[in-house]
Design an enzyme around this catalytic site. Sequence first.
Site, PDB file in Angstrom:
ATOM      1  N   CYS A 259      22.713  84.319  37.598  1.00 59.83           N
ATOM      2  CA  CYS A 259      21.490  84.938  37.056  1.00 59.83           C
ATOM      3  C   CYS A 259      20.652  83.967  36.222  1.00 59.83           C
ATOM      4  CB  CYS A 259      21.834  86.204  36.267  1.00 59.83           C
ATOM      5  SG  CYS A 259      22.686  85.932  34.688  1.00 59.83           S
ATOM      6  N   HIS A 308      22.970  89.218  31.173  1.00 57.15           N
ATOM      7  CA  HIS A 308      22.274  89.161  32.459  1.00 57.15           C
ATOM      8  C   HIS A 308      20.768  89.011  32.237  1.00 57.15           C
ATOM      9  CE1 HIS A 308      22.071  89.654  36.804  1.00 57.15           C
ATOM     10  NE2 HIS A 308      20.975  90.374  36.615  1.00 57.15           N
ATOM     11  N   HIS A 320      16.138  89.003  40.746  1.00 59.14           N
ATOM     12  CA  HIS A 320      17.246  88.340  40.059  1.00 59.14           C
ATOM     13  C   HIS A 320      18.366  87.997  41.037  1.00 59.14           C
ATOM     14  CE1 HIS A 320      19.837  92.226  39.391  1.00 59.14           C
ATOM     15  NE2 HIS A 320      19.100  92.344  40.469  1.00 59.14           N
TER      16      HIS A 320
END
Length: 344
Positions: A259, A308, A320
């Site tokens: 991420c 995240h 993402h």
Amino acid sequence: MASHRRPKQPSRTRVTVLTTAAAAAVALSSQAANAAPSEKPSKDEVKAKVDKLYEEAEQATEKYNGAKEKQEKLQKEISTIQDNVARGQEEVNELRDGLGSMASAQYRSGGIDPSLQLFLSADPDDYLDKASTLDQLSAQQVESLKKIQEKQRVLAQDRAEASDKLKDLATTRSELGKKKSQVQGKLAEAQKLLNSLTAAEKAALAAEEDRASRASERTALGGSGAPATGRASSAYAAAQSVIGSPYVYGASGPSSFDCSGLTSWAFAQAGIGIPRTSQAQANAGTRIYSQSDLQVGDLVIFYGDLHHVGFYAGNGQVLHAPRSGTVVRYESINNMPYQFGVRI
């Protein structure tokens, strides 16, 4: 004559115990025979467990990334210090050589007592010039000694700093290994659960994720969110260019990402350096707490521990790298616990 004794009868207590034990054994056997086999977890139950494991793996991944970033930073700092120590030692050696040369010259020219030299000199003026040179050499020696002492003090500090950083590096490497093992353990456990599914169940899960991603993409591209501007626009475009690239923990492009690897790589393509981990990226710009104030290209931070990060894609969607087993894609911002946005 042989005596014929009547066999001893078992006691009433023993008979009772044996009877009870036999009855219990029969009952257990009956229960075991009649018990239904343990039910296999459903596809949705497996997915929930797998998602949880992937979340835990990502938490460990961001800690792994932090340790890796620290390791790389320490290695650069240690290399710089060691280069400084090497150069400093060369300078000290040169100063010592110069000091030795001056001492030799002074000895050769000043080995006779100055008053006797004046008495024997045929040219007093020439002697006075030499005496002036001797005084100058002495002053240079003092200055050289001061420089050597200062250089040695700096070298001692640099060596101590390098030693401390080397110890820190060893600790960081050990931490890196532990985090890597944690990630691999979580991923292996998740894979084991996935392997328990039938081929049809696996295909159904993949189809569900694909439909959700395509729906998010249509929503994002057809939305009316505030457009990205400047470097953020370039970074977001870079992220869009790698849609479909696989998630790999610890990866930061150009062919695979985790991420924070995706977001840091994308901004690097736009000429902006941002920190490597999601926790550090959370402090890399202005925080946007209301989703309605987000602009396309803003970073979006998720989960309470900020493990995240993705790009805001407009109309309630994010772009993402979700987790292991997936690819860079669009997804609803509501699929994860939103914390805030960050405008770089």
